[in-house]
Design a protein around this motif. Structure first.
Motif, PDB file in Angstrom:
ATOM      1  N   ALA B 300       0.837  -1.210   0.000  1.00 56.47           N
ATOM      2  CA  ALA B 300       0.000   0.000   0.000  1.00 56.47           C
ATOM      3  C   ALA B 300       0.867   1.253   0.000  1.00 56.47           C
ATOM      4  O   ALA B 300       0.513   2.283  -0.574  1.00 56.47           O
ATOM      5  N   VAL B 301       2.024   1.149   0.629  1.00 51.31           N
ATOM      6  CA  VAL B 301       2.931   2.289   0.709  1.00 51.31           C
ATOM      7  C   VAL B 301       3.541   2.590  -0.658  1.00 51.31           C
ATOM      8  O   VAL B 301       3.648   3.746  -1.077  1.00 51.31           O
ATOM      9  N   LEU B 302       3.940   1.521  -1.358  1.00 51.22           N
ATOM     10  CA  LEU B 302       4.671   1.714  -2.614  1.00 51.22           C
ATOM     11  C   LEU B 302       3.764   1.870  -3.831  1.00 51.22           C
ATOM     12  O   LEU B 302       4.184   2.392  -4.871  1.00 51.22           O
ATOM     13  N   MET B 303       2.528   1.433  -3.717  1.00 51.31           N
ATOM     14  CA  MET B 303       1.639   1.358  -4.876  1.00 51.31           C
ATOM     15  C   MET B 303       1.431   2.677  -5.630  1.00 51.31           C
ATOM     16  O   MET B 303       1.373   2.684  -6.857  1.00 51.31           O
ATOM     17  N   PRO B 304       1.358   3.862  -4.939  1.00 49.90           N
ATOM     18  CA  PRO B 304       1.161   5.095  -5.734  1.00 49.90           C
ATOM     19  C   PRO B 304       2.346   5.440  -6.634  1.00 49.90           C
ATOM     20  O   PRO B 304       2.183   6.180  -7.603  1.00 49.90           O
ATOM     21  N   ILE B 305       3.549   4.928  -6.302  1.00 48.54           N
ATOM     22  CA  ILE B 305       4.735   5.308  -7.086  1.00 48.54           C
ATOM     23  C   ILE B 305       4.594   4.860  -8.536  1.00 48.54           C
ATOM     24  O   ILE B 305       4.834   5.623  -9.477  1.00 48.54           O
TER      25      ILE B 305
END
Lengths: 431, 431
Positions: B300-305
């Motif tokens: 969830a932390v990395l997904m927007p990148i």
């Protein structure tokens, strides 16, 4: 391209204007431009170089011998020469300088002495100037003896013995008045003139708003130096719009659609790199709330919505602000009213969409508290988006950064970070 | 504004061009424009209406009596009148029609008969036309008896007995040749002329590329109908650039910075609504992977990148494509080469940033498999972004949708969805 008969192309090119040939060169891959160069009629290859975008011009010149460039530019005005010397590699510039005679070199250095983006840089010195104390008949005889008038002449500059600017004799007035009248009786004494130090941006806006064809350039002592014509100004207006369009995605207004892959990739990589840093910043912010996310996975699902809406709403305000600043519509006098308007709009938008996302998310996850947190963070983020969209370009302009280039990145960073912090922060506090 | 002395304003306005007054009106809040209207010199208030942006014009007219509008437009050309009738409420249009005499009404209907955005709509019918078999001396005498020449006349139209277009006599040629010569000896027989059905877009590009001041409008039978002048074309070039700049954030090129809050909010709400639908679509896609997200919260932390990088890279390609299509640089002949170039650039970008995000995320979460999944989905999403940035505008153009308006939304939806699916999908398969 190889399929075409060379003779057909030569014939085709003979009928085209330099700007059309330049547009054609810009529409084919970089590697094929060198071949086409030899087909361009010799009297036009200098003008074609002037018309090409900066990146395309540089790549073409790199494929030519210095002597070919020098020969091509040999019949250009001093202002076009100055642009060449400014944008081409130093060695090509030196070769151009060496090819000039004393007068040509003097003209070039005079043009280069004016600041970049000033009227002096695009000024032509070939304007036809006449004295005010002669009759129109004499002017008519003078023009006939001259046998030609420079392009884009809608009026003749009127000067006194000391070359001081007196006004402009419009060709239409010359043609419709009695030949026995004196120039000073017919001339437009209110004709606009500008300083060589005026910015090209102001000048272009002036040409557009006043529908000018040419304008006299006059120094502080009132002496006529030359004139600026519409054709240069139309190009500048275009470049400014392209600057905002392409600047918003980190590209240059001289970007060349058909330049080779590697240089294009290099320019774009840089912009993606900046975005990656801001994306990691957003990821780091999300990471601060790992514990909350672990408990309620629905937050991970809904979290991009808040950030995305903030980015879009802020982008609208930002785009209007940049456009308004560029066209001179925003000043300190009306900025306060605008800020108030943008905040009011965002309050309306925020409340409207807060209700919608609240309802949709409630039907989806059946958790009232999640829906309330989502709705509240939507309102917060749209308000911050409006403030940022308004404040970022105003602040950047004040400290001398171009908002068309950097505004978008700073804005999305702000709306992403505030979006994630407000949503996940409220969730941590209340869920 | 209230602080100003009315007399000072009247004096100020007397010196301003209509376009400058229009710009001033556009720079103040909508509510104060009615007050200023009474101060505009009567000979210029029609021209001010023409120069105002559509939204600003409509709001001003709504604050005026019909009679005031009719009086203001009474000295406008038929093409400007046609624009009024087209963009103002029907009742104002009817009032304008009723105020016209037979000839005026005929001119208005003739102008309205041409399709919107055609050359016929901006054509002036007041061009000065002369016959080819007279001497320059006669032309000079004719002009003197006429006492004035319409603005933006760089040449006189030459016609035969049947009003068939023969060529153009440039004023510069008229002035530099022997008066005893015949018009047909001196005139430019190759002078460009265009059909009244030509699109204003083509025409504007032509004016810019060929540095024209005016061009003759000639029907299929070769009969001279009128001429189009540069001042209208400069405005059109401007509107087209504004269309791309403002269209990218869902606004109209006639958007009024200072219009009242509610109508502005309404226009922008719509765009945010569209974005909300696509944001929920992206959220729904994330929701499909809830089980995976629950196990590994780092995702969830990395997904927007991944989604964000795809949006930026695709946006660069999209902007270049829209610009290239608008300026006529992209055709079916060079599209294949461009597609190849964009894919090659995205492959280079994808691999470069895949390595970077892989390394950074490994240092952050110390999980090699997460880093590999992130890197792989970055490469996939940048390739999809390039294909979408290239394909979406090409496809939209073919089916007749304006890519400047809808391209960005479709693109971000594609890059968001593919970004989340590739990252979370690969994670579900391999983690």
């Amino acid at each position: 391209l190889e399929d075409f008969d060379k003779d057909v192309l030569i014939e085709l090119f003979a009928d085209l204007e330099a700007s059309e040939i330049a547009r054609l060169l810009e529409s084919i891959p970089d590697s094929q431009r060198g071949q086409l160069w030899s087909i361009i009629p010799e009297d036009r290859n200098g003008a074609v170089l002037v018309e090409l975008g900066e990146v395309a011009r540089l790549s073409l010149v790199n494929n030519l011998e210095n002597e070919q460039v020098v020969e091509a530019v040999s019949n250009l005005d001093s202002n076009d020469l100055a642009e060449m010397v400014d944008t081409l590699p130093d060695e090509v510039g030196d070769a151009i300088r060496q090819s000039l005679d004393y007068k040509g070199l003097q003209g070039l250095e005079a043009s280069l002495a004016f600041p970049e983006d000033s009227a002096g840089r695009v000024m032509e010195t070939e304007a036809v100037a006449i004295r005010s104390d002669i009759t129109l008949e004499t002017v008519l005889r003078f023009l006939r003896s001259r046998e030609s008038i420079p392009a884009h002449t809608s009026g003749l500059m009127v000067i006194d013995r000391q070359r001081a600017f007196q006004g402009e004799l419009h060709l239409s007035d010359l043609l419709t008045h009695n030949p026995s009248m004196l120039v000073e009786e017919v001339m437009d004494k209110e004709a606009i003139n500008i300083s060589p130090l005026a910015s090209q941006h102001e000048l272009a806006i002036m040409f557009r708003d006043l529908d000018l064809v040419s304008v006299a350039v006059v120094d502080d002592d009132g002496i006529l130096l030359g004139r600026v014509t519409l054709d240069d100004m139309v190009d500048i207006l275009h470049e400014e719009a392209d600057h905002q369009i392409l600047g918003a995605v980190g590209l240059d207004e001289d970007e060349d659609l058909f330049s080779p892959i590697l240089p294009s990739a290099k320019r774009r990589l840089f912009w993606l790199g900046i975005n990656l840093v801001t994306a990691f910043l957003a990821a780091w912010v999300i990471g601060l709330f790992e514990a909350t996310l672990e408990k309620i996975v629905a937050l991970a699902v809904l979290m991009p919505i808040v950030a995305s809406m903030g980015g879009i709403a802020g982008g609208q305000t930002l785009t209007l602000m940049i456009r308004g600043l560029a066209t001179g519509k925003i000043s300190s006098a009306n900025a306060k009213w605008l800020a108030y308007k943008e905040i009011a709009i965002s309050a309306i938008s925020g409340m409207t969409w807060a209700v919608v996302v609240g309802l949709v998310s409630y039907f989806w996850f059946s958790d009232l508290r999640i829906s309330l947190v989502l709705a509240a963070s939507m309102i917060i983020n749209l308000l911050i988006a409006a403030l940022s969209g308004f404040g970022i370009p105003m602040f950047m302009k004040r400290i001398g950064i171009d908002p068309a280039l950097a505004g978008g990145v700073v804005l999305t960073t702000a709306t992403d970070v505030i979006g994630f912090v407000s949503f996940l922060g409220l969730a941590t506090l209340f869920l």
